[in-house]
Design a protein around this motif. Structure first.
Motif, PDB file in Angstrom:
ATOM      1  N   LEU A  76       0.821  -1.269  -0.020  1.00 50.92           N
ATOM      2  CA  LEU A  76       0.033  -0.076   0.011  1.00 50.92           C
ATOM      3  C   LEU A  76       0.655   1.188   0.025  1.00 50.92           C
ATOM      4  N   VAL A  77       1.996   1.161   0.661  1.00 55.23           N
ATOM      5  CA  VAL A  77       2.779   2.382   0.794  1.00 55.23           C
ATOM      6  C   VAL A  77       3.390   2.880  -0.519  1.00 55.23           C
ATOM      7  N   ALA A  78       3.835   1.561  -1.269  1.00 59.35           N
ATOM      8  CA  ALA A  78       4.602   1.618  -2.438  1.00 59.35           C
ATOM      9  C   ALA A  78       3.401   2.394  -3.489  1.00 59.35           C
ATOM     10  N   GLN A  79       2.007   1.817  -3.536  1.00 57.50           N
ATOM     11  CA  GLN A  79       0.998   2.278  -4.443  1.00 57.50           C
ATOM     12  C   GLN A  79       0.841   3.789  -4.200  1.00 57.50           C
ATOM     13  N   GLN A  80       0.840   4.097  -3.000  1.00 61.54           N
ATOM     14  CA  GLN A  80       0.348   5.550  -2.583  1.00 61.54           C
ATOM     15  C   GLN A  80       1.669   6.517  -3.016  1.00 61.54           C
ATOM     16  N   VAL A  81       2.756   6.049  -2.827  1.00 69.22           N
ATOM     17  CA  VAL A  81       4.123   6.907  -3.474  1.00 69.22           C
ATOM     18  C   VAL A  81       4.104   7.153  -5.036  1.00 69.22           C
ATOM     19  N   LEU A  82       3.729   5.896  -5.663  1.00 64.24           N
ATOM     20  CA  LEU A  82       3.557   5.957  -7.182  1.00 64.24           C
ATOM     21  C   LEU A  82       2.471   6.912  -7.623  1.00 64.24           C
ATOM     22  N   ILE A  83       1.171   6.818  -6.911  1.00 60.85           N
ATOM     23  CA  ILE A  83       0.092   7.733  -7.202  1.00 60.85           C
ATOM     24  C   ILE A  83       0.494   9.110  -6.925  1.00 60.85           C
ATOM     25  N   GLY A  84       1.186   9.614  -5.956  1.00 58.65           N
ATOM     26  CA  GLY A  84       1.374  10.822  -5.582  1.00 58.65           C
ATOM     27  C   GLY A  84       2.488  11.182  -6.414  1.00 58.65           C
ATOM     28  N   ILE A  85       3.695  10.596  -7.174  1.00 59.64           N
ATOM     29  CA  ILE A  85       4.663  10.751  -8.094  1.00 59.64           C
ATOM     30  C   ILE A  85       3.914  11.130  -9.277  1.00 59.64           C
ATOM     31  N   ALA A  86       2.998  10.309  -9.682  1.00 63.24           N
ATOM     32  CA  ALA A  86       2.231  10.404 -11.000  1.00 63.24           C
ATOM     33  C   ALA A  86       1.502  11.780 -11.197  1.00 63.24           C
ATOM     34  N   MET A  87       0.805  12.113 -10.018  1.00 61.55           N
ATOM     35  CA  MET A  87      -0.244  13.323 -10.000  1.00 61.55           C
ATOM     36  C   MET A  87       0.684  14.525  -9.719  1.00 61.55           C
ATOM     37  N   GLY A  88       1.835  14.652  -9.046  1.00 62.53           N
ATOM     38  CA  GLY A  88       2.846  15.812  -9.192  1.00 62.53           C
ATOM     39  C   GLY A  88       3.609  15.927 -10.405  1.00 62.53           C
ATOM     40  N   PHE A  89       3.903  14.814 -11.329  1.00 62.19           N
ATOM     41  CA  PHE A  89       4.705  14.679 -12.589  1.00 62.19           C
ATOM     42  C   PHE A  89       3.737  15.135 -13.519  1.00 62.19           C
ATOM     43  N   ILE A  90       2.454  15.109 -13.460  1.00 61.72           N
ATOM     44  CA  ILE A  90       1.376  15.567 -14.626  1.00 61.72           C
ATOM     45  C   ILE A  90       1.255  17.006 -14.411  1.00 61.72           C
ATOM     46  N   LEU A  91       1.309  17.727 -12.915  1.00 54.97           N
ATOM     47  CA  LEU A  91       1.221  18.949 -13.101  1.00 54.97           C
ATOM     48  C   LEU A  91       2.720  19.660 -13.321  1.00 54.97           C
ATOM     49  N   GLN A  92       3.730  18.998 -13.036  1.00 59.05           N
ATOM     50  CA  GLN A  92       4.938  19.716 -13.395  1.00 59.05           C
ATOM     51  C   GLN A  92       5.129  19.682 -15.054  1.00 59.05           C
ATOM     52  N   LEU A  93       4.356  18.860 -15.656  1.00 61.66           N
ATOM     53  CA  LEU A  93       4.536  19.026 -16.939  1.00 61.66           C
ATOM     54  C   LEU A  93       4.043  20.270 -17.746  1.00 61.66           C
ATOM     55  N   VAL A  94       3.260  20.953 -17.013  1.00 61.72           N
ATOM     56  CA  VAL A  94       2.552  22.352 -17.413  1.00 61.72           C
ATOM     57  C   VAL A  94       3.731  23.284 -17.420  1.00 61.72           C
ATOM     58  N   PHE A  95       4.586  23.162 -16.626  1.00 65.72           N
ATOM     59  CA  PHE A  95       5.905  24.340 -16.233  1.00 65.72           C
ATOM     60  C   PHE A  95       6.771  23.881 -17.507  1.00 65.72           C
ATOM     61  N   ASP A  96       7.071  22.764 -17.446  1.00 64.25           N
ATOM     62  CA  ASP A  96       7.948  22.199 -18.494  1.00 64.25           C
ATOM     63  C   ASP A  96       7.646  22.452 -19.971  1.00 64.25           C
ATOM     64  N   ALA A  97       6.365  22.437 -20.071  1.00 66.13           N
ATOM     65  CA  ALA A  97       5.925  22.891 -21.698  1.00 66.13           C
ATOM     66  C   ALA A  97       6.388  24.324 -21.712  1.00 66.13           C
ATOM     67  N   ILE A  98       6.229  25.254 -20.896  1.00 69.74           N
ATOM     68  CA  ILE A  98       6.648  26.716 -20.836  1.00 69.74           C
ATOM     69  C   ILE A  98       8.060  26.889 -21.388  1.00 69.74           C
TER      70      ILE A  98
END
Length: 262
Positions: A76-98
């Protein structure tokens, strides 16, 4: 009146619920825009993650009946870490595009040598990209983006509670396919200035054919930089619309990611 009793099972259940939510929140803060920047000390990020976990803890759905220190608890810990990283990575792509869009313009303007160390990523980027990134971060704060991240975390536990599953192949494919959105956003940011610089370069090429003795290095580089700067200044107000477009796409992608997890 029945006294309120606390036994080991109840304490372990509360500890597991708090710890699993903390891992998702901390993993998102590790890569999310603004919070995941290198100039934010690790202690500050940990303190923010603990504060958010304490605030969201009473509103979380009931945790699964799993011991925190068991093998299933580690899964469960590994699942939560992957979910959190995926969510943050998607939002970080916004600024990487700029950053990528303005970097393309900087290279075509001849400003590839004007490089600045980005404290957020720990890498080198053109000064113009750094300037637009700072403006985008300020706009993000003006839009209450930091509060949006907290709301996104609260909604993620409602849509996908702890124990609801981990990332599957479709979820990983969704994250990978967001590169298309990245290039679309970069194109929206860089297209006006890149088109103007291309027209100037074509004009200089025609002039060089008509007047071969003309010193193009003394005329072409300043003219290209001047036109590029003027177009970037003129199109700077459109950065807000591009940022809003990318943020909306990122939020929709996060919702799709959480819904397809099993």
């Amino acid at each position: 009146m029945t006294p309120f009793a606390l036994d080991e099972a109840v304490l372990l259940a509360w500890l597991g619920q708090f710890a699993w939510s903390l891992f998702r929140i901390a993993a998102m803060f590790m890569v999310a825009p603004l919070f995941g920047a290198r100039y934010i000390p690790v202690r500050i990020r940990v303190a923010l993650a603990l504060a958010c976990a304490l605030v969201l803890f009473p509103m979380l759905p009931p945790p699964p009946a799993v011991l925190p220190f068991s093998l299933q608890g580690l899964v469960l810990v590994a699942q939560q870490v992957l979910i959190g990283i995926a969510m943050g990575f998607i939002l970080q792509l916004v600024f990487d595009a700029i950053v990528i869009g303005i970097q393309t313009v900087s290279m075509s303007m001849g400003l590839g040598f004007a490089i600045f160390v980005d404290n957020q990523h720990g890498a080198q980027m053109p000064v113009l990209s750094q300037l637009h990134l700072l403006i985008a971060m300020l706009l993000f704060l003006a839009f209450d983006g930091h509060l949006m991240l907290v709301q996104l975390l609260a909604d993620s536990f409602r849509i996908l509670p702890v124990g609801g599953g981990g990332l599957n192949a479709d979820a990983f494919w969704l994250v990978a396919s967001l590169g298309t959105t990245l290039f679309v956003g970069a194109l929206k940011v860089a297209l006006p200035a890149a088109t103007a610089v291309l027209i100037v370069n074509l004009s200089i090429g025609v002039i060089s054919r008509a007047a071969p003795t003309l010193n193009l290095f003394a005329i072409g580089l300043p003219l290209t930089m001047l036109v590029g700067f003027l177009v970037l200044i003129a199109t700077l107000p459109t950065l807000q619309d591009s940022l809003l477009f990318l943020l909306e796409e990122a939020l929709l992608s996060v919702d799709r990611l959480l819904l397809m997890v099993n």
